[in-house]
Design a protein around this motif. Structure first.
Motif, PDB file in Angstrom:
ATOM      1  N   LEU A 486       0.818  -1.221   0.000  1.00 19.02           N
ATOM      2  CA  LEU A 486       0.000   0.000   0.000  1.00 19.02           C
ATOM      3  C   LEU A 486       0.846   1.263   0.000  1.00 19.02           C
ATOM      4  O   LEU A 486       0.299   2.373  -0.032  1.00 19.02           O
ATOM      5  CB  LEU A 486      -0.930   0.006   1.216  1.00 19.02           C
ATOM      6  N   GLN A 487       2.161   1.115   0.027  1.00 21.60           N
ATOM      7  CA  GLN A 487       3.008   2.304   0.026  1.00 21.60           C
ATOM      8  C   GLN A 487       3.017   2.966  -1.355  1.00 21.60           C
ATOM      9  O   GLN A 487       2.907   2.320  -2.389  1.00 21.60           O
ATOM     10  CB  GLN A 487       4.445   1.926   0.415  1.00 21.60           C
ATOM     11  N   GLY A 488       3.144   4.270  -1.340  1.00 20.39           N
ATOM     12  CA  GLY A 488       3.314   5.016  -2.580  1.00 20.39           C
ATOM     13  C   GLY A 488       2.116   5.003  -3.498  1.00 20.39           C
ATOM     14  O   GLY A 488       2.267   5.098  -4.719  1.00 20.39           O
ATOM     15  N   LEU A 489       0.905   4.920  -2.945  1.00 21.40           N
ATOM     16  CA  LEU A 489      -0.303   4.907  -3.763  1.00 21.40           C
ATOM     17  C   LEU A 489      -1.217   6.067  -3.362  1.00 21.40           C
ATOM     18  O   LEU A 489      -1.241   6.487  -2.202  1.00 21.40           O
ATOM     19  CB  LEU A 489      -1.060   3.592  -3.599  1.00 21.40           C
ATOM     20  N   ALA A 490      -1.977   6.553  -4.322  1.00 24.51           N
ATOM     21  CA  ALA A 490      -2.969   7.606  -4.069  1.00 24.51           C
ATOM     22  C   ALA A 490      -4.291   7.167  -4.672  1.00 24.51           C
ATOM     23  O   ALA A 490      -4.347   6.744  -5.830  1.00 24.51           O
ATOM     24  CB  ALA A 490      -2.522   8.930  -4.670  1.00 24.51           C
TER      25      ALA A 490
END
Length: 501
Positions: A486-490
């Motif tokens: 889930l890191q680095g997601l928008a």
């Protein structure tokens, strides 16, 4: 003059008798009075039938002429008349405004397409650097919906926005010209568009349906952000200018085609298992992990429409109760305000207003650096409250400046949300409460946690009436799970407020 007198005498009953009796016409009433009809003798010459007929016709003509000349027509002289003119009828208006966090009101009628549908109101959230289990003040938004028209709205709904976009600056359609693809303005469609989907282009009350025919292209792939949509060729039924609304009405039916889609914020890492050249993340895992809650607080009454604590049903009869006080489980991200806390306290001041809900019995942790102390809420405090009531307790921690500025955390609420990590997600809201099925009908609140679902209530948003909602998002921290993916997601998603007369 003499002829007129004879004419008038003929029109009297005696004058007419003299004429028909053979006495001719007379010049005066005295002459007429002296006339007596002669007794017909056997020796008298018989009057011809022609002569009698002639006299009858002449008399009739004279009477008619007198009537025309002397009396001005054959109509009655008494008349009466009334008129109800200047009648008018005008239509009412059903318009609404949407105000986010006390900003400028956004009106339904100010849409580019002028069809009383405005999808361009302020975004409630623009959150960055979210970490699991943390909560920021920017993760909750206050949305006030008002009926600004002249008639009542019988129905008020909330549902997930459809996958939508706008025709690009060069993508307008011309009436009568063939259309084989739709050009979408940046940042593209807000969700996944697939082959076979139904697409609607609308502007100023006009609309046309298309069917996707082929592979949909986006900046990198088809998982949201489509900028070109191939469609089965047909002629445009209207001239749709740039900015016209483009909607995928086939969306929000599964986790793969929701209005919410994920985009990478950087290509400098690969721990989320997608290539550096790809900006969209398949199946939108961030949308499927972020929890959402929708809390109403109108007229001092509360109801949780979506989120933990709500048992709202989309069936014909929604649940009339959820938690005992009608409040969603929602974390707080506040600091101690006012004059702070010292001595023995029964409340903690929060002048800025709570960003979440506190329930009676919740554990409230005050933290300042390494100094912490836990208090127990003695009563419920809904979102927006300026104080948290707590059981009487002496402040024992060595807080600086009476703990003014110390952070406040409702660990009971965050714990409940962390254990509820996959239930009330944005993805679940999209697939369970979209326009074609599962719309949330926002019945009036009768009392905390109780809805007025009776058919007799006047309206769900009366003329000039307002209803206030708080919408929050939270990334839970489920125990023992690796969340590197889930890191680095928008995530990009939308909400729609709709009312009917």
């Amino acid at each position: 003059m003499r002829q007129l007198k004879k004419l008038l005498l003929v029109l009297t009953p005696m004058g007419a008798a003299a004429l028909f009796g053979g006495g001719g016409t007379h010049d005066s009433f005295a002459e007429l009075a002296n006339w007596t009809p002669a007794t017909k003798s056997e020796d008298a010459a018989p009057q011809s039938s022609f002569r009698n007929a002639k006299r009858v016709l002449i008399a009739a003509m004279l009477i008619g002429v007198a009537g025309y000349v002397g009396f001005g027509g054959t109509f009655a002289n008494f008349q009466a008349e009334t008129g109800n003119n200047g009648n008018s009828i005008s239509s009412g208006t059903l318009t609404m405004s949407n105000t986010v966090n006390g900003g400028t009101a956004c009106f339904s009628y100010n849409a580019v397409s002028a069809d009383n549908v405005n999808g361009g109101c302020n975004a409630p959230f623009a959150i960055t650097n979210v970490a699991p289990g943390t909560w920021q003040t920017t993760q909750v938004a206050k949305i006030v919906v008002q009926n600004t028209g002249s008639i009542d709205a019988a129905k008020l709904y909330l549902y997930a926005s459809e996958i939508s976009g706008k025709l690009s600056a060069t993508g307008g359609l011309t009436q009568g010209s063939p259309v084989s693809s739709l050009s979408i303005a940046s940042p593209g469609m807000e969700g996944t568009v697939a082959n076979g989907d139904s697409i609607t282009v609308s502007y100023n009350g006009k609309s046309q349906n298309f069917v996707v025919n082929g592979t949909v292209t986006a900046a990198a792939n088809s998982n949201g952000g489509a900028t070109t949509i191939p469609v089965t060729t047909q002629n445009a039924n209207f001239t749709y200018p740039a900015g016209s609304t483009v909607t995928d009405t086939s969306g929000n039916t599964a986790t793969t085609n929701t209005d919410c889609f994920d985009t990478r914020t950087s290509t400098n890492f690969n721990f989320n298992s997608i290539s550096a050249s790809t900006t969209q993340q398949a199946y939108n895992p961030f949308c499927g992990a972020v929890l959402m809650w929708v809390q109403e607080l109108t007229g001092g009454k509360t109801y949780c429409w979506f989120g933990k604590g709500s048992t709202y049903s989309t069936g014909s009869t929604p649940s009339l109760t959820e938690d005992s006080n009608g409040r969603c489980v929602a974390p707080i991200a506040n600091v101690v305000g006012g004059s702070g806390i010292s001595g023995t306290i029964t409340s903690i001041p929060v002048p800025a207003g709570l960003t979440g809900n506190v329930s009676s019995g919740d554990s409230i942790v005050v933290a300042q650096g390494s100094t912490t102390q836990t208090f127990t809420a003695s009563a419920a405090a809904p979102v927006g409250s300026t104080a948290i009531p707590v059981n009487s307790l002496a402040v024992s921690g060595s807080f600086t400046g009476n703990a003014v500025g110390a952070t406040l955390t409702d660990t009971t609420a965050t714990g409940l949300l962390d254990s509820n990590a996959t239930t009330d997600t944005i993805t679940n809201f999209d697939t369970g409460h979209h326009q074609s099925a599962g719309r949330v009908e926002l019945y009036p609140i009768a009392s905390n946690g109780q809805l007025d679902t009776a058919a007799t209530h006047a309206s769900e948003l009366a003329n000039s009436g307002t209803r206030t909602f708080y919408v929050g998002v939270y990334l839970p921290k489920p125990g023992g799970q690796n969340q590197n993916g889930l890191q680095g997601l928008a995530s990009t998603f939308g909400l729609t407020w709709h009312m009917d007369q």
